[in-house]
Design an enzyme around this catalytic site. Structure first.
Site, short mmCIF file in Angstrom:
data_model
loop_
_atom_site.label_atom_id
_atom_site.label_comp_id
_atom_site.label_asym_id
_atom_site.label_seq_id
_atom_site.Cartn_x
_atom_site.Cartn_y
_atom_site.Cartn_z
N ASP A 19 0.88 -1.17 0.00
CA ASP A 19 0.00 0.00 0.00
C ASP A 19 0.92 1.22 0.00
OD1 ASP A 19 -2.13 1.84 0.83
OD2 ASP A 19 -1.18 1.71 2.79
N ASP A 222 -1.87 -0.81 5.76
CA ASP A 222 -2.15 -0.25 7.09
C ASP A 222 -3.59 0.24 7.26
OD1 ASP A 222 -1.98 1.98 5.39
OD2 ASP A 222 -1.46 3.27 7.08
N ASP A 226 -7.21 -1.37 3.01
CA ASP A 226 -6.34 -2.50 2.66
C ASP A 226 -6.88 -3.82 3.18
OD1 ASP A 226 -4.40 -0.79 1.51
OD2 ASP A 226 -3.66 -0.30 3.52
#
Ligand code: ADP
Ligand code: MG
Length: 336
Positions: A19, A222, A226
């Site tokens: 991410d 995080d 996600d």
């Protein structure tokens, strides 16, 4: 590690997705600029009271963002440090888009361009221009709107984590296929792709992040956005600062928030699986020979019992070699 099979699954990984915001970016993020739209009628008053106006604006957005766990939201609340914040009447977090809230009877929308169009906010050319100049400066642009219009912008500085480049190189040298999945816009995606030299897929909603996950893929993230990808991946890794949802959906939590753990863990998983296979192979051959000898009447039961114990001792001793595996301390030590 939240499950005992985590290392086994990590050792199978061929592809890894990161991410961007919060995972590859350095935290905390910082507000770099605030821009408030001018309307002709207000211009004069603004000149007189620009400070008060900006304070008001920051107060409103910080009051709303107070309810969000996103790194951008935390930066905005930090920027309003010391100001008195109000409690919104209602609040909704929209992962990958932003937040909406009702504050003092007004519907406030804070987020990216996709959220603007979803909420049908109009945007003046003045704001558009200013947003472009923020982006050219490498800032993440957050739009703030109410009353059917974008009323202002917040620009946040975004830098890559110090360890990111080295981590990417280490993972690539182990033959892994890498990529970035982000909810940020295409322009930011292109910039990060140039900077990191790995493919960046931008403008993704949470479920779209998930569609990139195929067999033997790891995801490192995080955010709430996600979580679906973390859960769908062969193995999910969450940053420790991340949201509870991300940490719960992941198999491994990076307690130190240090990406260098990722290649280290990957090597550890490979070393562990090598020993597991050695032990299995050893036990298999040893037993075939032992059973063969016993069936041929060449081994007395008492020797067979002793042989069995010796096999267990060997297997355990071999596994205990992992106790000497170099720890990740300051620098990564890798056993090749
Ligand atoms: P990434 O996938 O890179 O971690 P996110 O999906 O978390 O990024 O966020 C994508 C975009 O959504 C951000 O760049 C931002 O524009 C917007 N966004 C998400 N949450 C918020 C928030 N709390 N406040 C403002 N904008 C937000
Ligand atoms: Mg994130």
């Amino acid at each position: 590690m939240r499950s005992t099979s985590a290392l086994e699954r990590l050792a199978k990984v061929e592809k890894m997705f990161f991410d961007k915001t919060g995972t590859l970016t350095k935290l905390p993020m910082k507000v770099k600029s605030v821009f408030i739209a001018k309307s002709a009628k207000e211009k004069e008053e603004r000149r007189k009271n620009l400070d008060g106006l900006e304070k008001n604006f920051v107060q409103v957005i910080a009051s709303v963002e107070h309810g969000s766990e996103h790194p951008l939201a935390r930066a905005i609340v930090e920027y309003a440090n010391g100001m008195e914040l109000s409690k919104p009447e209602s609040f909704t977090a929209l992962p990958g888009l932003g937040v909406t809230a009702k504050l003092n009877g007004e519907n406030i929308v804070i987020g990216n361009e996709r959220l603007n169009s979803q909420e049908q906010l109009t945007i003046s050319s003045e704001i558009k221009q200013y947003a472009d100049s923020m982006r050219d400066d490498g800032q993440v642009v957050v739009y703030v709107g109410w009353g059917g219009q974008v009323q202002g912008l917040v620009g946040l500085g975004e830098t890559v984590r110090e360890e990111a480049q080295a981590v990417i190189q280490r993972l690539q040298s182990r033959g892994l296929n890498l990529g970035v999945l982000t909810g940020d816009d295409e322009q930011a995606g292109r910039r990060w792709q140039e900077m990191l030299g790995i493919p960046v897929y931008a403008g993704l909603k949470p479920n779209e992040k998930m569609t990139h996950i195929v067999e033997n893929t790891a995801m490192i993230g995080d955010g709430i956005n996600d979580a679906p990808a973390l859960a769908a991946s062969t193995i999910g890794l969450a940053m420790n600062h991340g949201t509870d949802v991300a940490r719960t959906a992941a198999d491994i939590v990076l307690i130190r928030d240090d990406l260098r753990v990722v290649p280290w863990l990957f090597d550890l998983s490979k070393a562990t699986m090598r020993i597991v296979k050695e032990n299995l192979g050893w036990a298999f051959i040893y037993n075939i020979i032992g059973v063969g000898l016993a069936m041929a009447g060449l081994m007395k039961p008492v020797w067979a019992a002793l042989a069995m114990v010796m096999s267990s001792v060997f297997v355990t001793a071999n596994a205990m070699r992992m106790n000497k595996y170099p720890l990740l301390d300051g620098e990564i030590l890798v056993v090749e």
